[in-house]
Write an enzyme that holds these catalytic residues in place. Sequence first.
Site, PDB file in Angstrom:
ATOM      1  N   GLY A   1       5.622   5.858   7.926  1.00  0.00           N
ATOM      2  CA  GLY A   1       6.869   5.321   7.373  1.00  0.00           C
ATOM      3  C   GLY A   1       7.263   3.984   7.954  1.00  0.00           C
TER       4      GLY A   1
ATOM      5  N   GLY B   1     -15.778 -17.007 -10.767  1.00  0.00           N
ATOM      6  CA  GLY B   1     -16.509 -16.093 -11.637  1.00  0.00           C
ATOM      7  C   GLY B   1     -17.986 -16.040 -11.303  1.00  0.00           C
ATOM      8  N   VAL B   2     -18.302 -16.031  -9.999  1.00  0.00           N
ATOM      9  CA  VAL B   2     -19.701 -15.992  -9.567  1.00  0.00           C
ATOM     10  C   VAL B   2     -19.871 -14.966  -8.451  1.00  0.00           C
ATOM     11  CG1 VAL B   2     -20.219 -18.389 -10.167  1.00  0.00           C
ATOM     12  CG2 VAL B   2     -19.275 -17.871  -7.921  1.00  0.00           C
TER      13      VAL B   2
ATOM     14  N   SER C   1       5.315   1.228   8.043  1.00  0.00           N
ATOM     15  CA  SER C   1       4.812   0.105   7.250  1.00  0.00           C
ATOM     16  C   SER C   1       5.897  -0.373   6.289  1.00  0.00           C
ATOM     17  CB  SER C   1       3.568   0.513   6.467  1.00  0.00           C
ATOM     18  OG  SER C   1       2.441   0.540   7.297  1.00  0.00           O
TER      19      SER C   1
ATOM     20  N   ASP D   1      -0.668  -7.417   1.135  1.00  0.00           N
ATOM     21  CA  ASP D   1       0.007  -6.125   1.304  1.00  0.00           C
ATOM     22  C   ASP D   1       1.518  -6.262   1.195  1.00  0.00           C
ATOM     23  OD1 ASP D   1       0.032  -3.350   1.630  1.00  0.00           O
ATOM     24  OD2 ASP D   1       0.375  -3.501   3.783  1.00  0.00           O
TER      25      ASP D   1
ATOM     26  N   HIS E   1       0.811  -1.219   0.000  1.00  0.00           N
ATOM     27  CA  HIS E   1       0.000   0.000   0.000  1.00  0.00           C
ATOM     28  C   HIS E   1       0.845   1.270   0.000  1.00  0.00           C
ATOM     29  CE1 HIS E   1       0.727   0.063   4.427  1.00  0.00           C
ATOM     30  NE2 HIS E   1       0.464   1.349   4.327  1.00  0.00           N
TER      31      HIS E   1
END
Length: 283
Positions: free
Chosen positions: A151, A204-205, A153, A79, A49
């Site tokens: 800073g 795909g549902v 993360s 992440d 992120h």
Amino acid sequence: MANELAAFSNELAVVVERAGHGVVAVHARPRFSSSGVFWRPGIVVTAEHTIRREEEITVTLPDGKNVPATLAGSDPGTDLAVLKVDSTQAPVTRATAVPLPGNLALTLGRSEDSGVNATMGIISAVSGSWRTWRGGRLDHYIRLDLTLYPGSSGGLVVNAAGEALGIATSVLSRIAGLAIPASTIDRVVDEILARGRVARGYLGVGLQPVELPDHQKGLIVLSLEHEGPAAKAGVLIGDILTSLGGSNVGDTDDIQAVLEGHAVGQSIPAGVSRGESPKPSQS
């Protein structure tokens, strides 16, 4: 007592100084940097992120030198982002055991101006495999009871011996900062270096939990992706998915757990109820 406290303080400073040699500052967003960790030779991991651009990324090495970095790939689900850096810096030393609640923990970050910065706290909670709200899976849920400053993360999380438990992130939980565990980092780095991304299976549902007449649970199909895996297998809107890969499914977490155990493109047996008759399908 004073001598013991002084000795403990000095030992912590030594841990920070030693482990900090594997921590870099990552410049890939406006205003301020994030942190990153030399995880393998020439490979830096950081928090996905904090990467706001794919080009003109630089890192500040422990010796203060700024060098260019190339984004090898990223995985928003966990992440994690992987950078390639031309450096001979040795990678950090991993811990061999999962931490316990109450264990001391240090988070080490780096900024271009102040160098290594550290915060201390404890591991407040540990559990097994945990799915993030972004759709990824961490091999362990490791919650940190310490301050994550701007800073931090992407910074290194170590135990009292200076061994890497993982890297810090502030976005995967609304409760507190987490340590992305070392085993998860290894898995994601392997996939990104091999494919440039983390591939996850999908059906795909669009699904919604429902209760069946026999008090069992299932998932009703509300939407279908055109030419998606489920549509190609003959699934229809209104069908109720009751099992996948031999396991009963009652919510979308059950679906994701099954899909993670299968390779992309692999067929998985599914139980589908259509009207009154359960209908086996392949998806």
